[in-house]
Design an enzyme around this catalytic site. Sequence first.
Site, short mmCIF file in Angstrom:
data_model
loop_
_atom_site.label_atom_id
_atom_site.label_comp_id
_atom_site.label_asym_id
_atom_site.label_seq_id
_atom_site.Cartn_x
_atom_site.Cartn_y
_atom_site.Cartn_z
N ASP A 81 1.12 -1.06 0.02
CA ASP A 81 0.00 0.02 -0.16
C ASP A 81 0.87 1.22 0.06
OD1 ASP A 81 -2.03 1.96 0.64
OD2 ASP A 81 -3.20 0.32 1.33
N GLU A 105 5.10 24.16 -11.69
CA GLU A 105 3.61 23.71 -11.50
C GLU A 105 3.33 23.28 -12.84
OE1 GLU A 105 1.40 23.14 -9.16
OE2 GLU A 105 -0.54 22.88 -10.79
#
Lengths: 540, 377
Positions: A112, A261
Amino acid sequence: MSAVIAEHGHDDHHDDHAHGPEKGWLRWIITTNHKDIGTLYLLFALAMFFVGGAMAMIIRAELFEPGMQFVNPQFFNSMTTMHALVMVFGAVMPAFVGLANWMIPMMIGAPDMALPRMNNMSFWMLVAGVLLLASTLFMEGGAPAGGWTLYPPLVLQTGKALPFAIFSVHLLGISSIMGAINIIATILNMRAPAMTLMKMPLFVWTWLITGFLLIAIMPVFAGAVTMLLTDKFFHTSFFDAAGGGDPVLYQHIFWFFGHPEVYVMILPTFGVASTIIPVFARKPLFGYSSMVYATASIAFLSFIVWAHHMFTVGLPISGELYFMYATMLIAIPTGVKVFNWTATMWKGAMTFETPMLFSIAFVVLFTLGGFTGLMMSVAPVDFQYHDTYFIVAHFHYTLVPASVFILMAAGYYWLPKWTGHMYNEKIGQLHFWLSAISVNVLFFPQHFLGLAGMPRRIPDYAIQFADWNMVSSIGGFIFGVSQLLFLWIVIDTIKGGTGEKVTDEVWEDAHKHGLEWTLPSPPPYHTFTTPPTVIPCDHD
Amino acid sequence: MKKTKQLFVGATLTAFGLQTAQADYALNLMQGVTKVSNDIYDLHMLILWICVFIGIAVFGTMFYSIYHHRKSKGHKAANFHENTTVEIIWTIIPTLILIGMAIPATKAMIELDDVQESEMSIKVTGKQWYWDYEYLDSGVHFESHLDAASEKAHRVDSIDPHTVPHYLLNVDNPLVVPVGKKIRFVFTAADVIHSWWVPDLGWKKDANPGFINEAWTQVDKPGVYRGQCTELCGRDHGFMPIVVIAMEQPDYDKWVQTTLAKQNEKPDLSDQSREQLMANGAAVYLKNCVSCHQIDGNGAAGAFPALRGSAKVTAGIDPLIGFLQAGTSRMPSFAKLKDNELAAVITYIRNAPELGNKVGDEIQPKAITPVYDDDDK
C-alpha cells in the site's frame, strides 16, 4: 507493530474479511486503501474535468461570434479564471495523484502507500478545497475574475470571494503537499528489495521528481496568496507601490511556483507515455537512464526560468537575456525525450489499441506545443506573442492533447487491470479519433488568432478574428461532447465491459514491462503482501 | 457562401504552410512597420522554419515507423534499447541549433531595449478602461476611449458588430505620431496592470501602477495601426483598444497645433436646451460611466451600484455634483469633466428613460458649483 503482524498471520488461516474493504458507502469516506483512494481521486478528477469543461464550453459559446451574446464580461472573466483553476487543481493534478495511488504500490512491489491515513486526509482536503473554490461562483461580486494567476492589484478588486478563493488555494496546497510527501515516502521506503532505483518504471521516477517539485513550490504559492490576503485585509503593501511594494513582485513569486507547477502536470505525463509506448511497440523503452536524467534536468530547469512568463513586464536587459537562454535550454532534455519515444517505436512490432493511439497523439501534439514553446522562449519575439491566443494555443497543446490525452491513455491502459473487465475497443477508438481531430480544430486556429493580434482573456473581438474563432468553437463543442464517450466507457467497463475476462497481463507480454501485470486482474485489496523477487526490467 | 469559401481557402493555405496576404484573414505574424518589428518577424520566421524542419524529420521518422514497423505487417520487434552515439548526437545538434537561434535573438533583444537618443517622449497611462496619452515635449494630453459606435454595439444586442467599422479596434482620440522619429514611450498605470500592444510596432509593454516602463518605436510608414490592451485588467479589458496614426512631420505639427488649441479652449458654459443637455450627457455617460454602471443603469450586483432608482442620483443636485467631483474609495473622481459635461451628464442620469430615472429637472453648466476644485480645470 508486532500486534499487526500477529493479526495478519491469524487472518491467513481463517478469512480475509478484516482485510477487505468496509461495507457500504462508509468505505469511500474512511478508506485508507491506496486503490480506493486512487479510485476516489480519479473519479473526482473526471467529475471536475466535466465541470471545468462546461466552463470552457461557456467560453467557446461566447466567442463563437463577435458581439456579447450569453454572458457579461465579468462572468466571462470568472469563467476563464475558474476554468483554469478547476482544470489544474481539480482535474489534471488529482488525476495524476490518483494514478500514483493506484499504480505506484503495484509498480514497486509494495502492499500500500506509506502513509495511508494521510492519504485519506489529502483526498478529502482536496474535495474541501475545490468545493470552497466552486462556492465562490455564488458569492456577491462573483467568483475570482483576475485570471488563474491571481495578479494584484486586479485580483484585489474581487468581491466577497477573495478570502474564500485564497483559503481554497491553501487547502489545495496542503492536499498536494501531503500527497507528494506520501508518494516520496512510498517510493523511497516501500520498494521491494530487488527494485533498485534504476529499475523503477519511468512513471515512478517521474512521480518521485514531481513530488519534490510539489513540496518545493506549493508553500511558495501559499505564501504569495497569503500576502494578497494581508494586502487586502491587514493593510500591508507587499504588492502596492503606494506603500513601497511592487505588483511585479507577486508575478515573480507566482511564476517561481507557476513554472514548476506546469511541469507537475507534464512530468507524470512523460512517465505514463514511457510506460505505455514500449508495451505496444513490443520493445524495451529506448534510453531509460537518459529518460531519468532528462526528467531530472527538466525539473531543475523549471526552477530557474520563471520570468519567461514576464518578458514584457519591464525586466532589465540582463534579465531578459538570462531567462531567454535558460528557457531555450529546456528544449534539449525535452528533445531527448521525444527522440527516445520515437526510437522506442522504431523497429518495434506495433499495434494500435486505444492507449497506444492516445500515446502517439501525445508525442506528436506535445511536440507541437513544444515547438511553440521554443518560439516563445525567444524574448524579443515573445514581445509579440505574449498574452495572445498564440500562448493560449501553446499551453493548451501541452495540456490537453498532452496531459489529458495521456490520462485517457492511462485510463484505457489500466482500466482492465483495475476492474478485471475489458473496455469496448471500438468505442475507445471512436473516442480517440473524435478527440484527436476535434482537439486540433479547437486549438490549431488559435495560433493564427494570436499571431493575427487577438489578445487572450477577451470576451469579444474584432471582426477579422471571427472566422477562426468560429472554427475553434466548433472544434471545442465536438471535443466536449466526445468526452462523454469516455465517461460511458468508464462506467461500462466498471459494470463489466465487453464481458471478456481479461488475463493478468491484459496486454501481450505486458508482464515483461511492469510488476502490475504479474498481479491478478483485478488485483487483491492489498497489493503485495510479500515483496516480489523477480523484477521485470527491460533495460539491462 | 463567401465565408465557406474563405474557410476553404484558409484551410488549404494552412495545409501547404503558405501565408495569405488577405488583411482580414491573417494566419501569420504581421511584419509591421518598424525596423524592430521586421527583425522580430524575421526571427519568428527563422524559428518557425527550424521547427517545421525538425518536425518533418521527427514526425517523418515516427510515421515511417508507424507504417512499416507494425505487427499486422508481420514486423518482428528488435530488442535494442540504447545507443550512446545517437544519444550524444541528438543532444549536441539541438544545442548547436539553439546557439544559432540565440545569437540573432540577443541582437534583436538589445535593439528592442535601447531607448536612448529618442527625439520625443509620450507618457502612456493605462486606466480602467481607457488609455491616457501625454506628450511630454509639446504638452498635448488627452484620453483615448473605445469609440461610441463599438461601445454601443457590444452593449446593445440589437446592433450587429459586423456593421460597425473597425469594431472594438477604434477609439475617439487616436495617438498621433510623426514618421521617421525615434519616439520613447513611458508606461504606467493608475489602477491595475495594463499592457500596451500595437502589433505593427512589434512589441507590447506592461503598464504597472506605481512604476515606469520604457519602450521605443520609429514608424517609417504613414498609416493607421491598431492594437489592444493585452493584460487582463478587469471587466472591460477587451474594450480598451489602441489606435496609432503615423503622419508626415508637417501634418503632425499641424495636428499638435490644432489639438493644443482645442485643449486650451475654454469650455462653452452658455445655457443649453434640454435636448442638447440630454444628448451631450448621453455621450459623456457612454464614455465615462457605462463600464461600471452599464447601459441600462443597473450596475453589477456586488460590484457596481445601480443608478436606476438610486436615491443618490435622484435626490439633491449639489451633493451629486460633489460626489462626482470628489469620487469615493471605489469610484474615481470625475473632476476632470468640464462644467458643461458635468451639467449634461447629471441632467442625463437624472432623466434618461433608458436608465429608468425621471426627476424632470435640468442643470445648466453655470450652475455647477466647484465643490471640489481641480487645478487642471
